[in-house]
Design an enzyme around this catalytic site. Structure first.
Site, PDB file in Angstrom:
ATOM      1  N   ASP A 146       0.753  -1.013  -0.197  1.00 13.71           N
ATOM      2  CA  ASP A 146      -0.232  -0.266   0.254  1.00 13.71           C
ATOM      3  C   ASP A 146       0.591   1.624   0.085  1.00 13.71           C
ATOM      4  OD1 ASP A 146      -2.443  -1.413   0.325  1.00 13.71           O
ATOM      5  OD2 ASP A 146      -2.624  -1.048   1.992  1.00 13.71           O
ATOM      6  N   LYS A 147       0.785   1.921  -0.853  1.00 12.00           N
ATOM      7  CA  LYS A 147       0.836   3.505  -1.163  1.00 12.00           C
ATOM      8  C   LYS A 147       1.690   3.956   0.790  1.00 12.00           C
ATOM      9  CE  LYS A 147       0.196   8.635  -1.534  1.00 12.00           C
ATOM     10  NZ  LYS A 147      -0.607   9.569  -1.573  1.00 12.00           N
TER      11      LYS A 147
END
Length: 336
Positions: A146-147
């Site tokens: 995830d970012k």
């Protein structure tokens, strides 16, 4: 029959002859410009609504009289351009590159992040040697983080390495360990979480746990162990911690898996505004901790990645320390 345009929305009402058809096959027949696999991906991503309600089961049967609305996302640019973005490289050879990804760096270009991603950085650093990474599938990327999750990630630099690494991920033989700071501490302190996970029909930004007997979604298995606990929750039985450091080892790798599973146990990750409390980032009954406010992300770090090298067949294991923001949170929690 009308073609589907990017960012367009179309509606079709199913007739008597349509009833009983498999949904993705039927949608593809309505708009031949879309392949069945593309329709299946669109449905599973939440792009299809039935009578106004999202439906993510591509194998569902079409029902007569129901109105099906398909919303097409905007097309991606044909190919990302290289960008000179610094990378923390743990290892690199002719077959692969291992990176310690910082929080805030998106892996793939997409809505809201058409530039400044890991893909753009790799194109610059590897100067075009990443196999197929400029395409829609970008085969060089074999897994994602995830970012707003930090940590170790491997990328293939050629097709042979990509296929070999992808098989390891598919067979769940890759070692993946994450460190998570949670609200409270799971009980028992060590265990396995096995559920089915699919995109939420209520919120397309979230994934959700389904009933195990459900035919929808995918199997998701997380093994966890509480490493440390912090503080005492006010007005709770003695031994009820305010927070914990939990090691999570993935057997499968579903979208948001650890975040969903920790929320499922009632112990969402600190700083997680999607799966945690929506109104506050602080812990129960504790004065504001600036270290939590400063996070701006979920407290999750991919600490260990182990796999077999595609050419040498050597066992490779990479470990990364907590980044500075999570180290500060760690110190603060020890003082609670």
């Amino acid at each position: 029959m009308q073609a589907v345009n990017p960012s367009d929305t179309r509606q079709i009402e199913a007739g008597p002859d349509d009833a009983g058809e498999r949904l993705d096959r039927w949608i593809a027949a309505q708009w031949p410009e879309l392949s069945r696999s593309r329709c299946k991906a669109l449905i599973e991503s939440g792009a299809l609504a039935v009578n106004g309600e999202a439906l993510t089961d591509a194998s569902a049967k079409v029902r007569e009289g129901h109105v099906y609305t398909l919303t097409m996302p905007a097309l991606e640019p044909a190919a990302p351009k290289p960008e000179n973005i610094p990378l923390d490289i743990l290892h690199e050879d002719d077959d692969l590159i291992v990176i310690n990804k910082p929080a805030g760096l998106t892996v793939h270009p997409g809505a809201g992040a058409w530039t400044g991603t890991l893909v753009h950085a790799l194109l610059y650093h590897c100067k075009g040697t990443l196999s197929g990474i400029g395409g829609v599938e970008r085969p060089g990327i074999v897994h994602r983080i995830d970012k707003d999750t930090s940590g170790v990630l491997v990328v293939a630099k050629n097709d042979v390495a990509h296929r070999y690494l992808s098989k390891q991920f598919a067979k769940h033989t890759v070692e993946r360990a994450y460190l998570a700071f949670t609200r409270g501490a799971p009980r028992p302190r060590e265990g396995e979480i096995a559920t089915r996970i699919a995109r939420s029909t209520r919120d397309r930004m979230k994934m959700a746990v389904l009933k195990w007997e459900s035919a929808a979604g995918k199997e998701a298995i997380t093994h966890y162990q509480v490493l440390e606990t912090y503080g005492q929750e006010a007005k709770a039985p003695i031994g009820t911690p305010l927070a914990a450091l939990v090691e999570c080892r993935l057997e499968t790798g579903r979208t948001h898996q650890i975040r969903v599973h920790m929320e499922h146990l009632g112990h969402a990750l600190i700083g997680d505004r999607i799966y945690g409390p929506q109104r506050t980032s602080q812990l129960k009954g504790v004065p504001d901790l600036p270290e939590i406010k400063a996070l701006g992300r979920q407290a999750l770090h991919a600490s260990v990645l182990g796999f077999v090298h595609p050419s040498t067949r050597e066992d490779m294991v990479f470990e990364t320390e907590l980044p500075a923001d999570l180290q500060s949170l760690h110190v603060a929690l020890k003082r609670v």
